[in-house]
Scaffold this active site. Structure first.
Site, PDB file in Angstrom:
ATOM      1  N   CYS A 150       0.839  -1.202   0.000  1.00 48.17           N
ATOM      2  CA  CYS A 150       0.000   0.000   0.000  1.00 48.17           C
ATOM      3  C   CYS A 150       0.861   1.234   0.000  1.00 48.17           C
ATOM      4  CB  CYS A 150      -0.826   0.054   1.270  1.00 48.17           C
ATOM      5  SG  CYS A 150      -1.817  -1.376   1.425  1.00 48.17           S
TER       6      CYS A 150
ATOM      7  N   ILE B 288       4.925 -13.662  -4.244  1.00 54.75           N
ATOM      8  CA  ILE B 288       4.954 -12.236  -4.444  1.00 54.75           C
ATOM      9  C   ILE B 288       3.544 -11.665  -4.588  1.00 54.75           C
ATOM     10  CG2 ILE B 288       7.217 -12.190  -5.534  1.00 54.75           C
ATOM     11  CD1 ILE B 288       5.812 -12.142  -8.283  1.00 54.75           C
TER      12      ILE B 288
HETATM   13  C1  FMN Z   1      -8.189  -9.384  -8.544  1.00 53.28           C
HETATM   14  C2  FMN Z   1      -7.064  -9.446  -7.574  1.00 53.28           C
HETATM   15  C3  FMN Z   1      -7.166  -8.802  -6.343  1.00 53.28           C
HETATM   16  C4  FMN Z   1      -6.116  -8.838  -5.440  1.00 53.28           C
HETATM   17  N1  FMN Z   1      -6.259  -8.216  -4.230  1.00 53.28           N
HETATM   18  C5  FMN Z   1      -5.266  -8.317  -3.302  1.00 53.28           C
HETATM   19  C6  FMN Z   1      -5.407  -7.760  -2.004  1.00 53.28           C
HETATM   20  O1  FMN Z   1      -6.434  -7.197  -1.667  1.00 53.28           O
HETATM   21  N2  FMN Z   1      -4.368  -7.877  -1.130  1.00 53.28           N
HETATM   22  C7  FMN Z   1      -3.219  -8.537  -1.446  1.00 53.28           C
HETATM   23  O2  FMN Z   1      -2.320  -8.651  -0.608  1.00 53.28           O
HETATM   24  N3  FMN Z   1      -3.059  -9.096  -2.669  1.00 53.28           N
HETATM   25  C8  FMN Z   1      -4.048  -8.999  -3.596  1.00 53.28           C
HETATM   26  N4  FMN Z   1      -3.882  -9.579  -4.840  1.00 53.28           N
HETATM   27  C9  FMN Z   1      -2.613 -10.274  -5.154  1.00 53.28           C
HETATM   28  C10 FMN Z   1      -2.744 -11.781  -4.998  1.00 53.28           C
HETATM   29  O3  FMN Z   1      -3.017 -12.126  -3.668  1.00 53.28           O
HETATM   30  C11 FMN Z   1      -1.462 -12.489  -5.472  1.00 53.28           C
HETATM   31  O4  FMN Z   1      -0.383 -12.041  -4.684  1.00 53.28           O
HETATM   32  C12 FMN Z   1      -1.167 -12.210  -6.920  1.00 53.28           C
HETATM   33  O5  FMN Z   1      -2.352 -12.210  -7.687  1.00 53.28           O
HETATM   34  C13 FMN Z   1      -0.193 -13.207  -7.542  1.00 53.28           C
HETATM   35  O6  FMN Z   1      -0.722 -14.507  -7.555  1.00 53.28           O
HETATM   36  P1  FMN Z   1      -1.438 -15.174  -8.853  1.00 53.28           P
HETATM   37  O7  FMN Z   1      -0.533 -14.927 -10.011  1.00 53.28           O
HETATM   38  O8  FMN Z   1      -1.592 -16.602  -8.506  1.00 53.28           O
HETATM   39  O9  FMN Z   1      -2.749 -14.469  -9.016  1.00 53.28           O
HETATM   40  C14 FMN Z   1      -4.931  -9.540  -5.757  1.00 53.28           C
HETATM   41  C15 FMN Z   1      -4.832 -10.179  -6.988  1.00 53.28           C
HETATM   42  C16 FMN Z   1      -5.870 -10.158  -7.897  1.00 53.28           C
HETATM   43  C17 FMN Z   1      -5.716 -10.863  -9.207  1.00 53.28           C
END
Ligand code: FMN
Ligand code: FAD
Ligand code: FAD
Ligand code: FMN
Ligand code: FES
Ligand code: FES
Lengths: 303, 263, 303, 263
Positions: free
Chosen positions: A130, A191
């Site tokens: 953030c 990450i």
């Molecule tokens: C739609 C969306 C919303 C997300 N919101 C948050 C969040 O509120 N807080 C957070 O720490 N990460 C958030 N993330 C990040 C995910 O937790 C994760 O770290 C990231 O998507 C990488 O993983 P992935 O490639 O498997 O999606 C969000 C990711 C996506 C796609």
């Protein structure tokens, strides 16, 4: 039968597969699709002190092998989270990790102490991606001192396990990881999304209202594996690997790179029950390889 | 219950210029779906494209357990879908979203559709007929060359009015203009209820006309979607009360009067 | 007819499409596949003072929507480059940019002065993604001072245009961009590859001998677009956009984000004549949009 | 000249367990290709998978302008290829790499192939026959279940010896052991020349045996490839003189004696 259970900072998980923050709602939205108790745990959408409506639309774009999101920290706020969302998780036999954020270290600490006070909450995950309102708006997690400050504040606010979630958008992630470790983190997850952008060449507008956004999905998997591998050499803390896991093979890759557990994210949008298949795949692989405990795979690269 | 199911393709045929209608064996979906709901379709088994693609349920044949989708081929996802033939299977998630309310206290439906917004209308008409209600369909397209599924729109209790932007058939102009022209016929207090499906600009133009009509309107929206089930918060739309609602889970059908198009 | 020509640091290019270093050999390898004179220019494989054999095998891995490479700076050295490779480019009606690197700023300067002395060489591109042997092995390009040092040294060694090629693996790329601008760069190209890694879960070995490697291809396009957009706000220099361009649409996206020209890389391995199709696509798009000069598209996001 | 061409699929048929032979209309390639060369095949039109896939030229029919590939389905690329049928077209880059030298001063070829290393052998045999040369093929597989294209290997001037690791047919053991057993028959000075195609471990084991044979050996290598044309430097192999050579452009055929397998 391979023992799939792992421990993250004293927290026993029945298996190493959790769901990533922001991709699994408050934990119950997918309840209709499969039995969530089959998972090691869930991380909630980031919760802040006050409710937030999130960023303007459009918030989503598809990219090659990935996606951009700029949801922002849209959430109901800690009050309604505790009263409306958490109760629905009572009956579930899985770990609940509340992901928290704030504008200042104090806000992080306050939302943490309120969340952690609830018996259903097993651990706190700290979203340091953030903007740091005091330090020019760059994310807390891009600066070792700011990461340490937030980590220490959250650490002081709870005795439950504190997991600090690292951003990849830094020159040297090991420096940030060490700062979090020194400030009292029990584990690191990594990450978060990678900074990205996409433009609609017909309208000449960015595809996301806020212009830059967070890249996730299979496209970022090699980036995430590299970061887990680097951080593994730099700290002693258990790691939770996140980024682009679409198949069980990807999860095994993270374990071998040094993660004790993983989180799936973008996967859910393609296959809601994907995380369960990941658990099953890890089980099959481990049994085929004659692995007694899945922890034997953690960081187990051959020479 | 919503589920992700692998459905055999029965057949697929061109239904208009660049438009295809695919018939899928999907007994549970066909039994449970309501008009206005959609399915989230996996068009590739790899990562190209990564996301599912949302399509309105065009029609169902409950007895035979068949689900129909009608769609325009515009990009990679719809091209892959258009390549599927009998014997292939397709992974569908659904039925998703809030349906149209057809059971309300009205006996005549005014349906305003723009372009591909016609896709869910045949299913809606089937449901209205089952409830013994009459319907008037106003459909706007750019040119009569874009017509498809006209047979499915005609029926004993249905009247249809066409608007073409190039004047090649029916009313010369936009469907919202056509509605304005006919609005006097659809007066409040005579058991009317409005249904609108089409692009955002059409809905925005329609909103004040609908408000003036004096009877209630339901509108079906489209937004880019990732999860399709209300989890990612990516497809929100602003309501008049300033709150965001997800199109996929709180919609796609909303009370037209409650939508805030000025955001 | 749209005028496709652009100027980068005083250098006129017939169109904004160049080939990226390391993906087009020394410029002639693809000569059999299409007429290279149709391109705006070519950037050579990185050339160093001494010949280098590059990294151990395996050097390549495919990833979702991308690829990892760890070729290292395998090259014939400046001597043989000038005597054996450059002559073959004599007859070509396209710009030749020599990409250079070294272990120290002095080495960068020396290879630059030798390359730039040759009349066929139109510009120098500085690869700052090399480990800085004096400063603990982190790449020059991850540190503003080291970037400035190398840029100044190269600047002093030639009066031909100097293009500094930025690495994306930093917390704040605008800081590096400003350092390069202040030290005398005429243009910036970005991005070089993103740090990544992949593991073979059967052998439990990293798929690349050197473990971490450079990620390129469509997967990184959103990352590259974001960096170009950010750097566009931070410096006045012309930018060359690089990263994941597979279709002409991608190139237009880079132009709109603020790049004056683009380089294609991984594309060549899939479609050797891909860059020519990119030129044609940009031409068609520009004509359809009634654009008199392609430069009108540069940074032309609508509000 | 090497070119990227879109070739119509004539037909495709299973040739063994998980093995397919595809016939492509490719007159220029068929006319120019030499045995030991390969083509770099685009298996998807999107990015999944991103790279082309290299396949040895299995055989050509110059007169009819036909090119044949024989391959095992092991991953996504080969699965997509196996799904292509008559009427589809496939984008090939080729012919690539340095071919076998069949014109040298020898009159008997000893060909040692391991597993799928047999793929280029029929083309090699055709060329040898045209030069009036005789050939002995030693082919090693895990089990006789893996046989395919045996007809293409038999012929007037060709003898074939089989080795199976499970002993299900022919010699019980590895093909290099079989070669060791027969080596006495293939003596230097009697016009022999050796050809080897197979996985690295086989070539490594063969190297000292080949050196002992006293006659020259050519070996065809495989490496993961991106460009396939010598540009990316990603597929190098170490030579005895310590230099790296690219498998795709300097090879895939090398002098077996010059390869350094200890790197
Ligand atoms: C739609 C969306 C919303 C997300 N919101 C948050 C969040 O509120 N807080 C957070 O720490 N990460 C958030 N993330 C990040 C995910 O937790 C994760 O770290 C990231 O998507 C990488 O993983 P992935 O490639 O498997 O999606 C969000 C990711 C996506 C796609
Ligand atoms: C609830 C819902 C119901 C829908 N029902 C139908 C239906 O019944 N029939 C039908 O043909 N289509 C319908 N759509 C639209 C359909 O989902 C898109 O056409 C489809 O996702 C395009 O996929 P693609 O991969 O072919 O195109 P892409 O490659 O994703 O896109 C091609 C171009 O179309 C644009 N585009 C993509 N999605 C949309 C969209 N949702 N609206 C407008 N433009 C878009 C893109 O920006 C791009 O310029 C519906 C959408 C929603 C949200
Ligand atoms: C010059 C050359 C000629 C070839 N000729 C033939 C041929 O005639 N017939 C044939 O069947 N195959 C041949 N191959 C191998 C063929 O290219 C691979 O089988 C193919 O690329 C696999 O693609 P895929 O997408 O199906 O598998 P992927 O999904 O890419 O890989 C599946 C698994 O196979 C492994 N693999 C991938 N490529 C290779 C490789 N080159 N060697 C060994 N293992 C690999 C991967 O590591 C992975 O574990 C040749 C390779 C080269 C370099
Ligand atoms: C095989 C390979 C070799 C490369 N070698 C170099 C190099 O020698 N010097 C350099 O500056 N960049 C090198 N690059 C980086 C590219 O020039 C380019 O910045 C990067 O690949 C991103 O572009 P792309 O996604 O279009 O490939 C190399 C990239 C690849 C794929
Ligand atoms: S698409 Fe995820 S909330 Fe609607
Ligand atoms: S694959 Fe690029 S040099 Fe061989």
């Amino acid at each position: 039968m391979t023992d799939l259970s792992v421990r993250i900072a004293g927290l026993a998980l029945k298996n190493p597969v959790l769901t990533a923050s922001g991709t699994f709602g408050y934990g119950t939205e997918y309840a209709g699709y499969f039995d969530i108790s089959l998972l090691g745990g869930i991380a909630t959408k980031t919760v802040t002190l006050e409710p937030r409506e999130g960023n303007p639309m459009p918030r989503l774009a598809e990219t090659p092998g990935g996606m951009l999101n700029s949801i922002g920290l849209a959430n109901v706020g800690i009050e309604r989270f505790l009263s409306e969302k958490l109760p629905a998780l009572e009956g579930l036999d899985t770990r609940v990790i509340v992901n928290v954020a704030g504008n200042t270290a104090e806000e992080y600490a306050e939302v943490t102490s309120r969340a952690a006070a609830h018996p259903r909450v097993d651990a706190i995950e700290v979203n340091v991606s953030c903007p740091n309102v005091r330090h020019g708006g760059l994310a807390f997690g891009t600066n070792p001192a700011a990461t340490a400050e937030v980590t220490a504040a959250v650490r002081a606010a709870t005795s439950k396990p504190v997991i600090v979630k690292l951003t990849p958008n830094v020159t040297d992630i090991t420096e940030i990881a060490r700062a979090a470790e020194a400030a009292g983190a029990d584990a690191l997850s990594l990450i978060n999304t990678v900074l990205g952008m996409a433009i609609d060449i017909e309208t000449r507008r960015p595809l996301i209202a806020r212009r830059t956004a967070g890249l996730s999905g299979p496209a970022i998997k090699p980036i995430a594996i590299a970061k887990v591998y680097q951080v593994r050499q730099a700290v002693k803390l258990p790691l939770i690997g996140i980024g682009g896991i679409m198949r069980w093979q990807d999860a095994v890759e993270f374990l071998l790179a040094g993660a004790t557990a993983v989180q799936t994210g973008t996967l859910h949008f393609v296959e809601p029950d994907g995380p369960v298949r990941v658990v099953e795949g890890i089980r099959r692989y481990s049994e085929e390889k004659g692995v007694a405990s899945v922890t034997e795979l953690v960081g187990a690269l051959s020479e | 219950m919503i589920s992700s199911v692998s459905c055999p393709v029965i057949d697929q045929a061109p239904a208009g210029p660049g438009i295809f209608t695919i018939r899928l064996k999907a007994p549970v979906l066909a039994a449970e779906a309501k008009p206005g709901q959609f399915v989230h379709v996996r068009t590739a088994d790899g990562i190209d494209p990564l996301w599912r693609r949302p399509f309105s349920i065009h029609r169902v044949d409950r007895r035979r357990g068949i689900l129909l989708l009608s769609y325009r081929r515009i990009g990679r996802g719809t091209s892959l879908l258009a390549g599927r033939t009998a014997g292939d299977t397709i992974d569908l998630l659904g039925p998703l979203g809030k349906p149209f309310d057809t059971a309300g206290r009205f006996d005549k439906a005014i349906i305003v559709a723009g372009g591909l917004g016609i896709a869910p209308v045949p299913f809606l008409l089937d449901a209205l007929r089952k409830e013994g209600k009459r319907a008037v369909v106003l459909w706007g397209v750019r040119s009569k060359a874009e017509f498809f599924c006209l047979e499915a729109l005609r029926g004993r209790k249905t009247a249809i009015h066409i608007a073409t932007e190039d004047g090649s058939e029916g009313f010369h102009g936009r469907v919202t203009d056509l509605f304005g022209r006919l609005a006097a016929e659809f007066t409040a207090g005579s058991g009317f209820s409005g249904f609108a499906c089409g692009p955002m600009p059409m809905l925005k133009t329609l909103q004040p006309l609908a408000a003036a009509s004096g009877f209630p309107w339901q509108a079906s929206l489209e937004e880019r979607m990732a999860c399709g089930v209300g989890v990612c918060q990516g497809c929100v739309v602003r309501m008049k009360n300033r709150q965001y609602r997800t199109v996929c889970a709180d919609g796609p059908v909303f009370d037209l009067a409650e939508l805030d198009f000025n955001d």
